[in-house]
Design a protein around this motif. Structure first.
Motif, PDB file in Angstrom:
ATOM      1  N   TYR A 248       0.597  -1.794   4.952  1.00 58.13           N
ATOM      2  CA  TYR A 248       1.095  -3.259   5.222  1.00 58.13           C
ATOM      3  C   TYR A 248      -0.091  -4.278   5.551  1.00 58.13           C
ATOM      4  N   GLY A 249      -0.380  -5.280   5.086  1.00 56.41           N
ATOM      5  CA  GLY A 249      -1.506  -6.017   5.092  1.00 56.41           C
ATOM      6  C   GLY A 249      -1.424  -7.417   6.106  1.00 56.41           C
TER       7      GLY A 249
ATOM      8  N   ASN B 104       0.194  -9.977   5.470  1.00 56.49           N
ATOM      9  CA  ASN B 104      -0.187 -11.244   4.702  1.00 56.49           C
ATOM     10  C   ASN B 104       1.381 -11.774   4.348  1.00 56.49           C
TER      11      ASN B 104
ATOM     12  N   GLY C 262       1.090  -1.308   0.218  1.00 64.05           N
ATOM     13  CA  GLY C 262       0.171   0.002  -0.205  1.00 64.05           C
ATOM     14  C   GLY C 262       0.993   1.339   0.058  1.00 64.05           C
TER      15      GLY C 262
ATOM     16  N   LEU D 293      -7.901  -1.784   5.884  1.00 67.05           N
ATOM     17  CA  LEU D 293      -7.444  -2.791   6.535  1.00 67.05           C
ATOM     18  C   LEU D 293      -7.486  -4.277   5.647  1.00 67.05           C
ATOM     19  N   THR D 294      -6.698  -5.123   5.717  1.00 62.21           N
ATOM     20  CA  THR D 294      -6.858  -6.282   5.286  1.00 62.21           C
ATOM     21  C   THR D 294      -7.684  -7.127   6.127  1.00 62.21           C
TER      22      THR D 294
ATOM     23  N   THR E  14      -3.452   2.595   6.455  1.00 57.31           N
ATOM     24  CA  THR E  14      -3.522   2.172   5.184  1.00 57.31           C
ATOM     25  C   THR E  14      -4.739   2.472   4.564  1.00 57.31           C
TER      26      THR E  14
ATOM     27  N   ALA F  76      -4.765  -8.155   8.874  1.00 61.35           N
ATOM     28  CA  ALA F  76      -4.535  -7.088   9.834  1.00 61.35           C
ATOM     29  C   ALA F  76      -5.638  -7.129  10.986  1.00 61.35           C
TER      30      ALA F  76
ATOM     31  N   GLU G 123      -7.546   3.453   8.745  1.00 58.85           N
ATOM     32  CA  GLU G 123      -8.204   3.231   7.347  1.00 58.85           C
ATOM     33  C   GLU G 123      -9.072   4.364   6.862  1.00 58.85           C
TER      34      GLU G 123
END
Length: 349
Positions: free
Chosen positions: A262-263, A265, A29, A291-292, A288, A295, A311
């Motif tokens: 940063y996710g 992952n 991201g 958010l993933t 970000t 996360a 986010e």
């Protein structure tokens, strides 16, 4: 005086994290904010490629399987893990990944040449060095050179594990530094755990860096760990083994973490980060666009007891803290790097 608002508490927490020179973790991201494409666009690029002439039937079949996986909706990493690429297919994917991303990376450099304040990361570097700190540590799985360009724009040195110059050799020591008047220069150590657009392996199996616009010879293989089965094998060879050790040491010693795009992952980065947050309650700030799921699961799982996650939200941003796990609205877009720095450090001059 009345009780502080959640936004005021979030601001104080962010200021405290930045005050201790956190390890900066740059995810995809952070690059996407500067129009560097992510894995989805790379997957589309690979899907559109015709297999090179000379591949045998087995290689043709594996590539057809990869394309079918991607066209069926699989993400790039899952699709590459579903096939067994030959060494020259692994080389092909790495070379095409570099060819695809390089123009976007160079566009960032041109933007910095036009305006040295183009990257918010430069402002953060200058803020963190406005103290007794001599070193800042960046850990990133990204291939692009945004972290290095930002350091150049901030007029500070960088070290990525390679010597300085146009033909960069692997440095003998992770403490290699430029010295000015007998003193080590302020240095941003960028630990690129998946490699870089300017790292190559020569036909003699020597790892080198080429910090120039000259294209390397065709038999120079990009040193970039791409998704797939070889991802974990390649990280056990040089220069990745040393880079991982340096990244682990930075994450182990840091008093705080600042994550941009940063996710959570990437197993190569997050294991140490999650361990420190869990074992020692090391504080973390994450900004970000969205958010993933990984996360969200990490933050909601209870292993991180001191965090601020931001986010994009309807009012500008949505913020999450241990005290406000469902989130609260902030009327500024502080999920983005520049506005976050204005929110935390004050408006830029």
């Amino acid at each position: 005086m009345g009780a502080k608002t959640p936004t005021e508490l979030a601001q104080e927490f962010a200021q405290a994290v930045l005050s201790v020179a956190p390890v900066i973790i740059l995810g995809s991201g952070a690059s996407a904010a500067h129009q560097v494409p992510g894995m989805g666009a790379l997957a589309a690029h690979l899907t559109a490629l015709a297999p090179p002439a000379g591949w045998d039937e087995a290689e043709q079949a594996e590539w057809a399987k990869l394309v079918a996986e991607l066209n069926g909706g699989q993400d790039l990493e899952s699709a590459l893990q579903a096939i067994r690429p030959s060494p020259r297919q692994t080389h092909f994917v790495a070379a095409e990944t570099r060819r695809f991303l390089l123009p976007y990376d160079e566009a960032v450099l041109r933007a910095v040449l036009s305006d040295r304040r183009a990257l918010p990361l430069s402002r953060l570097y200058n803020h963190l060095f406005d103290s007794t700190h001599k070193n800042i540590f960046v850990v990133t799985p990204n291939y692009d050179r945004i972290a290095e360009y930002a350091a150049d724009a901030a007029d500070v040195s960088t070290f990525t594990g390679f010597s300085h110059g146009y033909l960069q050799q692997r440095a003998r020591s992770p403490r290699t530094r430029v010295h000015v008047a007998g003193q080590p220069a302020r240095t941003v150590c960028v630990w690129k755990v998946h490699g870089s657009l300017d790292w190559f392996q020569t036909p003699a199996y020597q790892a080198i860096g080429l910090r120039s616009g000259v294209e390397p010879p065709a038999d120079f293989e990009p040193l970039m760990v791409t998704p797939g089965l070889d991802k974990y094998r390649l990280t056990h060879i040089e220069p990745f083994r040393t880079i991982f050790g340096c990244a682990d040491a930075a994450l182990e010693e840091s008093r705080a973490f600042f994550c941009v795009g940063y996710g959570f992952n990437d197993q190569h980065v997050q294991e140490k980060l999650v361990e420190r947050c869990d074992r020692e309650s090391v504080p973390i700030v994450l900004i970000t666009k969205q958010l993933t799921r990984s996360a969200r699961d990490f933050l909601a799982g209870g292993r991180c007891r001191r965090f601020l996650a931001l986010e994009e939200g309807p009012a500008g941003a949505k913020a999450y803290t241990p005290a406000e796990p469902a989130g609260f609205d902030v009327d500024q877009p502080i999920w983005a790097f520049g506005p976050f720095l204005d929110f935390t450090l004050g408006a830029a001059p």
